[in-house]
Design an enzyme around this catalytic site. Structure first.
Site, short mmCIF file in Angstrom:
data_model
loop_
_atom_site.label_atom_id
_atom_site.label_comp_id
_atom_site.label_asym_id
_atom_site.label_seq_id
_atom_site.Cartn_x
_atom_site.Cartn_y
_atom_site.Cartn_z
CD GLU A 1 -29.59 63.95 3.62
OE1 GLU A 1 -29.40 64.79 2.71
OE2 GLU A 1 -28.64 63.41 4.24
CB SER B 1 -45.61 2.72 -12.86
OG SER B 1 -44.85 1.63 -13.31
#
Length: 771
Positions: free
Chosen positions: A84, A344
């Site tokens: 690029e 419990s």
């Protein structure tokens, strides 16, 4: 000085001033109007190592995942820059030679036109999309110059990698890497990187859906890199041989419940680093899914798991349900935060607080017998009673009556206060409505709250806030919720392996690291719990249905605990066997096995019992009662009628009335005190019988229309041969003084009377209502 020289100096000064003015104006402009691009990124949820767990679309519905500088490898930079903008690090944002070449090509009518865009100019275009015109190009150049003056080259390159389009709604190298190749950018090969370099030029034609075209273009650029000497020949040859396995994948969706939770709690964050360990999370998710599939045939369709590191209070595993994508069974419900009945599971905390209050020690004996607490009559899970039991036996066997008795001594408000300190938000809201049923699950809690509470036992009584993100622990401090001694005693009880809640037919415990654990099953068998811990981890497990439907087979022991054991086996397989150290203030004392108190005269059966130095009660045992009898033990004497000779002093069990009533009903023999000397004249002076149950002013709430009963029990003088019970002045039953009588009471205000054989009378009034 010649005129030419004067003109030359003037021009030099002019350009110097003009240059200084331009530079000053440029700097001033950028200071007044700084370039601060605002980009909306997709939310990323990561594990503690920075690996991606879950991703959400950005506000504009883009898969735009922010890539850190560390994720942009030199290979990525080298490949993209060569294709690029190979002069990226040398130009000021605009490449003059490329501009000239582009203008010449465009005006000459060349077939292949060049836009002369540098990477910086591409960033400018991606930050603000415009039509491709010469005017737009000038704006891009202006913005590129501003970018170069405001950011470093690496920062601009990072922006480029985060914004570059890869087709559809995928933007940025990280999103493309994850969604096309299923891996982070730092793991991409040269062939995969090259494929990604060509997609942005023509995303519609060059994408994984058009694999042949993408493969051709990839190979073309690889050969070009070879020709230009960017990479060695063997590297290029290997890349050319690598198959193209790119295709559109789904975004990562691990830990969905936690990810959704953090996204809501941290709306301003686009990158959330959790405390999860990906290995632990993956193991937990797989085990939960497989386990629920095995028990689905019973009608049990979901489970939730929380794995907590005790040392750091960081959550390493978070599974909200068995299958997030299952809408039928409520897969998107977060079981870690769903409010359920805890069964419990709160009992250990009640006993720990009682230890710290000096109310009892593990060897303290409590009567597990039918009991009435102002109308509240709890029962054990198996609807059986054990009689006198130690606290440690009661906890190990999860007996209900002893736990309620201890809570009754503590007072409910004390427990609510302690649980509120421990972060139980639902209990805090319900505080005014809670009673003794709290300890048996008569409240609302979450798996998160209970797991965090059990971590307190593992941390020697220190409570710390739970951390979900890596920066959450900053500024948070721990507080002491219970003593180290109380925590240790609870741990020793819960780590016993000879307990009834060991799963049936579970044959893999030999691999299990040593843990302490507690189970729980809610009323109606709607929730099964099993919470376990050791020095390293606390793991909480909930199993049930989010619909609240009960299942007969559901229990903490047989349904939740096998999953707990599998989790510990998986997460801590072959882990160190280190265990908790005994605290210094924990003393070992000799206590009477019948009461757990300090031995008194006559106590012969002694055992060793743990106690907290300076805290635990130091009372003498009173389990025996000394009585004067005749030599045959058939008659007892008081000091008033004690003969001058021919008597003996003997010890008898000093049993509570409730225990005597239990023995009578269960037909359990016990050593009784002989009847009092009938010739004693003083007994006639004794008072009327005492009604032990029910108590004056008690309120009873009876369920349904069935025959719910209350117990009538008295304590009469020794000269009373029998007692007679009356209800609302009507005869009920005649019985011996110590036998209980059971009554199905009428509704409303009820007067209960007890008359002994001497005619002495006692009345109590109770109130009876129905739900």
């Amino acid at each position: 000085m010649t005129p030419g020289r004067r003109i030359s100096q003037w021009f030099r000064r002019f350009w110097l001033k003009a240059g200084a003015l331009i530079i000053s104006g440029w700097v001033l402009y950028n200071l007044v109007f700084p370039l601060r691009p605002v980009v909306g990124y997709a939310v990323q949820v990561k594990d503690r190592n920075g690996d991606l767990l879950h991703a959400f679309l950005s506000d504009d519905d883009k898969w735009r995942l922010y890539a850190e500088l560390s994720e942009i490898t030199p290979l990525l930079k080298r490949t993209f820059l060569r294709k690029e903008d190979k002069y990226f690090y040398y130009h000021p944002g605009i490449n003059p030679l490329a501009v000239v070449r582009a203008l010449a090509g465009n005006f000459s009518g060349a077939r292949q036109r060049s836009g002369a865009s540098t990477i910086t100019m591409q960033v400018a275009r991606m930050l603000e999309r415009r039509p491709r015109t010469y005017g737009s190009k000038l704006i891009e150049m202006w913005t590129a110059l501003r970018l170069e003056s405001s950011y470093s080259k690496d920062e601009i390159l990072q922006m480029y990698f985060n914004l570059i389009p890869f087709g559809g709604n995928i933007e940025g190298i990280k999103a493309a890497s994850v969604l096309y190749f299923g891996k982070p950018p730092q793991l991409l090969s040269l062939a995969e990187i090259t494929a990604l370099t060509v997609i942005p030029n023509n995303p519609e034609q060059l994408n994984p859906q058009r694999k042949k075209a993408l493969l051709t273009e990839r190979n073309k650029w690889l050969k070009r890199f070879e020709k230009e000497g960017l990479f060695s020949v063997p590297v290029i040859r290997d890349a050319l041989q690598e198959p193209l396995v790119a295709y559109r994948r789904e975004a990562p969706k691990k830990a969905p419940h936690l990810s959704l939770r953090l996204r809501r709690e941290l709306p301003a964050e686009s990158r959330i680093v959790t405390t999860l360990r990906q290995a632990v999370q993956s193991q937990a998710e797989a085990l939960v899914e497989n386990y629920v599939n095995r028990i689905r045939g019973m009608g049990i369709r979901n489970a939730a798991v929380l794995v907590l590191n005790n040392e750091t209070m960081e959550v390493e595993g978070y599974v909200g349900s068995a299958d997030f994508e299952n809408p039928v069974d409520g897969g998107q419900v977060d079981g870690v935060r769903a409010v359920r009945s805890p069964g419990s599971t709160l009992k250990p905390f009640v006993y720990a607080v009682a230890f710290d209050k000096g109310i009892c020690i593990p060897k303290t004996v409590v009567n597990d017998v039918p009991s009435n607490f102002a109308g509240y009559q709890p029962e054990n899970f198996d609807q059986k009673f054990k009689g006198p039991v130690t606290v440690e036996f009661a906890l190990a066997n999860s007996l209900n009556i002893p736990a309620v008795k201890v809570l009754n001594q503590l007072e409910v408000r004390t427990m609510v206060s302690q649980l509120t300190r421990a972060g139980f938000r639902t209990i805090e809201k319900q505080a005014n409505d809670l009673g003794l049923s709290l300890v048996l699950g008569g409240c609302g809690t979450t798996l998160e709250e209970i797991t965090r509470l059990y971590a307190v036992f593992a941390r020697g009584g220190r409570y710390g806030p739970m951390n979900l993100t890596m920066d959450a622990g900053t500024g948070k401090s721990a507080m002491t919720l219970m003593s180290e001694e109380a925590a240790y005693m609870i741990t020793q009880i819960l780590s016993k392996s000879d307990r009834p809640d060991l799963p049936n037919n579970f044959d893999h415990t030999y691999r299990l690291p040593r843990i302490a654990w507690k189970t729980g099953t809610s009323y109606g068998k709607r929730d099964a719990w099993s919470i376990g811990y050791n020095r390293k981890y606390t793991i909480g497990v909930w199993v049930g249905n989010f619909s609240g439907a009960g299942v007969p087979e559901l229990s903490g022991a047989n349904i939740a605990t096998p999953l707990l054991f599998e989790l510990f086996n998986s997460i801590q397989y072959n882990s160190p066997k280190d265990w908790f150290e005994r605290p210094d203030r924990l003393e070992l004392r000799k206590v009477c096995s019948h009461s757990g108190a300090i031995p008194a005269d006559g106590c012969t059966e002694l055992v060793n019992g743990d106690a907290i130095e300076g805290i635990s009660e130091f009372r003498r045992c009173e389990h025996l009662r000394w009585v004067f009898t005749d030599p045959d033990g058939t008659v007892s004497y008081c000091t008033y009628c004690l003969p001058a000779e021919g008597f003996e002093k003997r010890s008898y069990p000093n049993l509570a009335p409730e225990l005597i009533a239990f023995y009578h009903k269960a037909k359990i023999p016990y050593l009784k005190i002989p009847p009092h000397n009938r010739m004693c004249q003083r007994m006639a002076e004794d008072g009327p019988p005492v009604i032990v149950s029910p108590q004056e002013g008690s309120e009873y709430y009876l369920q349904g229309d069935g025959g719910s009963e209350i117990q009538l029990l008295s304590q009469a003088s020794h000269d009373a041969e029998y007692v007679t019970w009356f209800v609302n002045d009507r005869l009920l039953k005649k019985t011996d003084p110590v036998s209980p009588v059971f009554l199905v009471p009428p509704l409303g205000t009820v007067k209960i009377s007890c008359v002994d054989s001497k005619g002495r009378n006692t009345d109590v009034v109770v109130f009876v209502k129905r739900f």
